[in-house]
Design an enzyme around this catalytic site. Sequence first.
Site, PDB file in Angstrom:
ATOM      1  N   THR A  33       0.833  -1.204   0.000  1.00 49.38           N
ATOM      2  CA  THR A  33       0.000   0.000   0.000  1.00 49.38           C
ATOM      3  C   THR A  33       0.866   1.252   0.000  1.00 49.38           C
ATOM      4  O   THR A  33       2.044   1.200   0.373  1.00 49.38           O
ATOM      5  CB  THR A  33      -0.967  -0.010   1.208  1.00 49.38           C
ATOM      6  OG1 THR A  33      -2.004   0.942   0.999  1.00 49.38           O
ATOM      7  CG2 THR A  33      -0.250   0.289   2.522  1.00 49.38           C
ATOM      8  N   CYS A  38      -2.335   8.770   5.823  1.00 42.59           N
ATOM      9  CA  CYS A  38      -3.048   7.549   6.229  1.00 42.59           C
ATOM     10  C   CYS A  38      -2.098   6.596   6.967  1.00 42.59           C
ATOM     11  O   CYS A  38      -0.887   6.746   6.894  1.00 42.59           O
ATOM     12  CB  CYS A  38      -3.612   6.842   5.004  1.00 42.59           C
ATOM     13  SG  CYS A  38      -4.760   7.844   4.053  1.00 42.59           S
ATOM     14  N   HIS A  55      -5.748  -0.066   5.048  1.00 45.90           N
ATOM     15  CA  HIS A  55      -5.272   1.280   4.727  1.00 45.90           C
ATOM     16  C   HIS A  55      -6.267   2.260   5.352  1.00 45.90           C
ATOM     17  O   HIS A  55      -7.347   2.496   4.816  1.00 45.90           O
ATOM     18  CB  HIS A  55      -5.217   1.454   3.209  1.00 45.90           C
ATOM     19  CG  HIS A  55      -4.726   2.780   2.753  1.00 45.90           C
ATOM     20  ND1 HIS A  55      -3.750   2.924   1.801  1.00 45.90           N
ATOM     21  CD2 HIS A  55      -5.078   4.043   3.095  1.00 45.90           C
ATOM     22  CE1 HIS A  55      -3.530   4.209   1.593  1.00 45.90           C
ATOM     23  NE2 HIS A  55      -4.346   4.905   2.356  1.00 45.90           N
TER      24      HIS A  55
END
Lengths: 165, 172
Positions: A33, A38, A55
């Site tokens: 990811t 985030c 995520h």
Amino acid sequence: MDSPSFSKSNRQLERKVGIAEIVVVRNEGILRTLLGSCIGIALYDQRTRTGGMAHIVLPRSNGVSDPIGKYADTAIPELIGQMIQLGVKSSYISAKIAGGANMFATKTQRSIGDQNLVAVNELLQQLMIPISGSHCGGTQGRRMALNVSTGEVIVEVVGQSPVRI
Amino acid sequence: MKIDSISSCPIEEVSTLIGSDDEPACVCIMGMEGTLTGLMVLAFDDTSGLMVSDLLQGQTSGTSSVWGEIERSSVLETMNIAGSAYLNGISNELSDRTSSTIELIPSPPIFLRDYAASILQSAFLDQAISGTQAVYAGVSFELKGCPLSWKFLLIPDASSLTKLSEILTNMN
């Protein structure tokens, strides 16, 4: 010393984990990811070689849980639930986390990145899941990859050597 | 420089708006303040950005090969000019057509070279807090009739989306 990286054969089994997405796989594969403010959370059970990644975009759902992977307080229980469905015992799970950067140095961004990190840490503590590796904060984005065969997590930052956490 | 479109997509899909999500992208980011608030993002690849820097320095194209202080300063100045002109254009148009004062003030730009996905997640963060859709205006550039491989996005804050909708409703 060589920089840590995953082999080409493993790369063929790569699965991208998008924004607010949750993915759980068993035995082999790479979950990958890309993170800014985030948080990427990689949960792993060495005994069953089961790994999952979420995520997370924001710390709290405040009653809105669509998509379920967007918020720390809904994504983490869902991620654990999906691993349990594959036969994992929660007491065997450990966590590695990355992200929470303050990319544009604004107050809002700092606040959200920090809040994400605090929320994830608190939830994992409540659920008694140990954090065995962390690469968080700063002002740069990250690429995070979990090798499900080994539980190894590599974090890459543009312009820097990859690190194993 | 012209607005191509005003578009929306699920927040989950913003990562590829300026190109491949896991390749490093160069961006200049500028804040928008005043009646409407948000961000402007000018994205380009290394080659295009360094070519602009060479052009501004009066050098042969291909002279610059790394992002030093002068190269960064050159593209930041480009963003300063483009972003300010863009905001002035929008401000004048909206003010004229609503018979009110729409003030849009640019903030000093910053330069980043980072994963495109990381940049865009952060750029759309304010909209992500409030909803599930990303709304943005895309702009294209031409130089003497030839399209440039730059991407320019105007990303209003969530609070400005409502205000912008009201302004557009009141337009003559």
